[in-house]
Design a protein around this motif. Structure first.
Motif, short mmCIF file in Angstrom:
data_model
loop_
_atom_site.label_atom_id
_atom_site.label_comp_id
_atom_site.label_asym_id
_atom_site.label_seq_id
_atom_site.Cartn_x
_atom_site.Cartn_y
_atom_site.Cartn_z
N SER A 31 0.80 -1.30 0.05
CA SER A 31 -0.11 0.01 0.06
C SER A 31 0.96 1.25 0.09
O SER A 31 1.72 1.40 0.73
N VAL A 32 0.70 2.18 -0.98
CA VAL A 32 1.32 3.43 -0.84
C VAL A 32 0.01 4.43 -0.94
O VAL A 32 -0.75 4.46 -1.61
N SER A 33 0.37 5.47 -0.06
CA SER A 33 -0.47 6.60 0.19
C SER A 33 0.26 7.89 0.17
O SER A 33 1.42 7.94 0.17
N TRP A 34 -0.34 8.82 -0.56
CA TRP A 34 0.30 10.14 -0.86
C TRP A 34 -0.65 11.20 0.05
O TRP A 34 -1.77 11.33 0.08
N TYR A 35 0.36 12.15 0.58
CA TYR A 35 -0.08 13.19 1.23
C TYR A 35 0.38 14.67 0.70
O TYR A 35 1.63 14.67 0.42
N GLN A 36 -0.17 15.69 0.98
CA GLN A 36 0.21 16.97 0.55
C GLN A 36 0.50 17.73 2.09
O GLN A 36 -0.73 17.73 2.87
N GLN A 37 1.52 18.23 2.40
CA GLN A 37 1.69 19.08 3.74
C GLN A 37 2.18 20.66 3.15
O GLN A 37 3.05 20.91 2.56
N THR A 38 1.06 21.45 3.78
CA THR A 38 1.37 22.76 3.58
C THR A 38 1.28 23.57 5.04
O THR A 38 0.47 23.12 5.92
N PRO A 39 1.74 24.53 5.02
CA PRO A 39 1.68 25.21 6.38
C PRO A 39 0.20 25.87 6.82
O PRO A 39 -0.29 25.67 7.90
N GLY A 40 -0.53 26.01 5.74
CA GLY A 40 -1.84 26.45 6.09
C GLY A 40 -2.88 25.60 6.13
O GLY A 40 -3.73 25.51 6.70
N GLN A 41 -2.77 24.43 5.07
CA GLN A 41 -3.69 23.25 5.39
C GLN A 41 -3.32 22.21 6.01
O GLN A 41 -4.06 21.17 6.28
N GLY A 42 -1.90 21.90 6.35
CA GLY A 42 -1.51 20.81 7.14
C GLY A 42 -1.34 19.75 6.22
O GLY A 42 -1.11 19.84 5.28
N LEU A 43 -1.63 18.64 6.80
CA LEU A 43 -1.42 17.43 6.12
C LEU A 43 -2.83 16.83 5.34
O LEU A 43 -3.59 16.36 6.30
N GLN A 44 -2.81 16.66 4.04
CA GLN A 44 -4.03 16.18 3.45
C GLN A 44 -3.81 15.14 2.61
O GLN A 44 -3.03 14.95 1.99
N PHE A 45 -4.57 14.16 2.81
CA PHE A 45 -4.56 13.04 1.96
C PHE A 45 -4.89 13.20 0.58
O PHE A 45 -6.13 13.78 0.14
N LEU A 46 -4.17 12.47 -0.17
CA LEU A 46 -4.34 12.67 -1.69
C LEU A 46 -5.19 11.50 -2.06
O LEU A 46 -6.22 11.55 -2.78
N PHE A 47 -4.47 10.44 -2.06
CA PHE A 47 -4.63 9.16 -2.56
C PHE A 47 -3.94 7.97 -1.88
O PHE A 47 -3.00 7.95 -1.69
N GLU A 48 -4.65 6.71 -2.15
CA GLU A 48 -3.91 5.46 -1.82
C GLU A 48 -4.08 4.39 -2.77
O GLU A 48 -5.01 4.32 -3.52
N TYR A 49 -2.99 3.79 -3.02
CA TYR A 49 -2.85 2.70 -3.92
C TYR A 49 -2.46 1.41 -3.36
O TYR A 49 -1.60 1.44 -2.33
N PHE A 50 -3.10 0.23 -3.75
CA PHE A 50 -2.88 -0.90 -3.11
C PHE A 50 -2.96 -1.93 -4.31
O PHE A 50 -4.02 -1.90 -5.12
N SER A 51 -2.00 -2.81 -4.35
CA SER A 51 -2.13 -3.55 -5.46
C SER A 51 -2.35 -3.08 -6.74
O SER A 51 -3.43 -3.75 -7.64
#
Lengths: 116, 113
Positions: A31-51
């Motif tokens: 499983s691989v997940s991606w997150y965007q981290q910015t000072p204003g919005q913090g950590l936000q989930f982008l998407f997750e891939y599995f198999s």
């Protein structure tokens, strides 16, 4: 075991360009997940891939896309870059905990994207 | 909509003191609550996590307290050390919902000598 690796570590692009970021998960993790981290919005989930299949998706526009390869490596792509896309993009990998439990996610160091 | 609210935004604690960070969540479907620690230039690292079937979990100097009825959970760092100076994030996710974590806004902790 080697940790999660992300390339490149730093990237500078201009508005309107597109960018591809790469993530190599911990060996054996599917499983691989991606997150965007910015000072204003913090950590936000982008998407997750599995198999190689997208299992979850966050609330980001369609300019953000991703994919996963058979070796579990993942890439995310951002098209038509905007100034607001400047952020630290983090990749996390995990191994199935089983029993429907949420897996422990191990984060990479991130790719720092600057859009000028 | 911010589903996980974290406070305080920043915290200064003396060496040896107790650091306390609080989080509150809205979505009652959340049932996994991890805490992450992040140092500058690094990705977040899992510190400790709890599921709602217990009210407290302790690992070394780190303790999570969980109050299901109040939809709140907190991180206590006992005997805080300068090396604990970092940004701490609480998070939540739903079992069976893949690995989508919803994060709090973070707390910047500074432990002074």
């Amino acid at each position: 075991k080697a940790g999660v690796t992300q390339t490149p570590r730093y990237l500078i692009k201009t508005r309107g360009q597109q960018v591809t970021l790469s993530c190599s998960p911990i060996s054996g993790h599917r499983s691989v997940s991606w997150y965007q981290q910015t000072p204003g919005q913090g950590l936000q989930f982008l998407f997750e891939y599995f198999s190689e299949t997208q299992r979850n998706k966050g609330n980001f526009p369609g300019r953000f896309s991703g994919r996963q390869f058979s070796n579990s490596r993942s890439e995310m792509n951002v098209s038509t870059l905007e100034l607001g896309d400047s952020a630290l993009y983090l990749c996390a990998s995990s191994s199935p905990a089983g029993g429907g439990h949420t897996d422990t996610q191990y984060f990479g160091p991130g790719t720092r994207l600057t859009v000028l | 909509q911010q589903q996980v609210k974290q406070s305080p935004q920043s915290l200064i604690v003396q060496k040896g003191g107790i650091s306390i960070i609080n989080c509150a969540y809205e979505n009652t479907a959340f049932d996994y609550f991890p805490w992450y620690q992040q140092f500058p230039g690094k990705g977040p690292a899992l510190l400790i996590a709890i599921r709602p079937d217990v009210s407290e979990k302790k690992e070394g100097r780190f303790t999570i307290s969980f109050n299901k009825s109040a939809k709140q959970f907190s991180l206590h760092i006992m005997d805080s050390q300068p090396g604990d100076s970092a940004t701490y994030f609480c998070a939540a996710s739903k079992e069976g919902g893949g690995n989508k974590l919803t994060f709090g806004t973070g707390t910047q902790l500074k432990v002074e000598l």
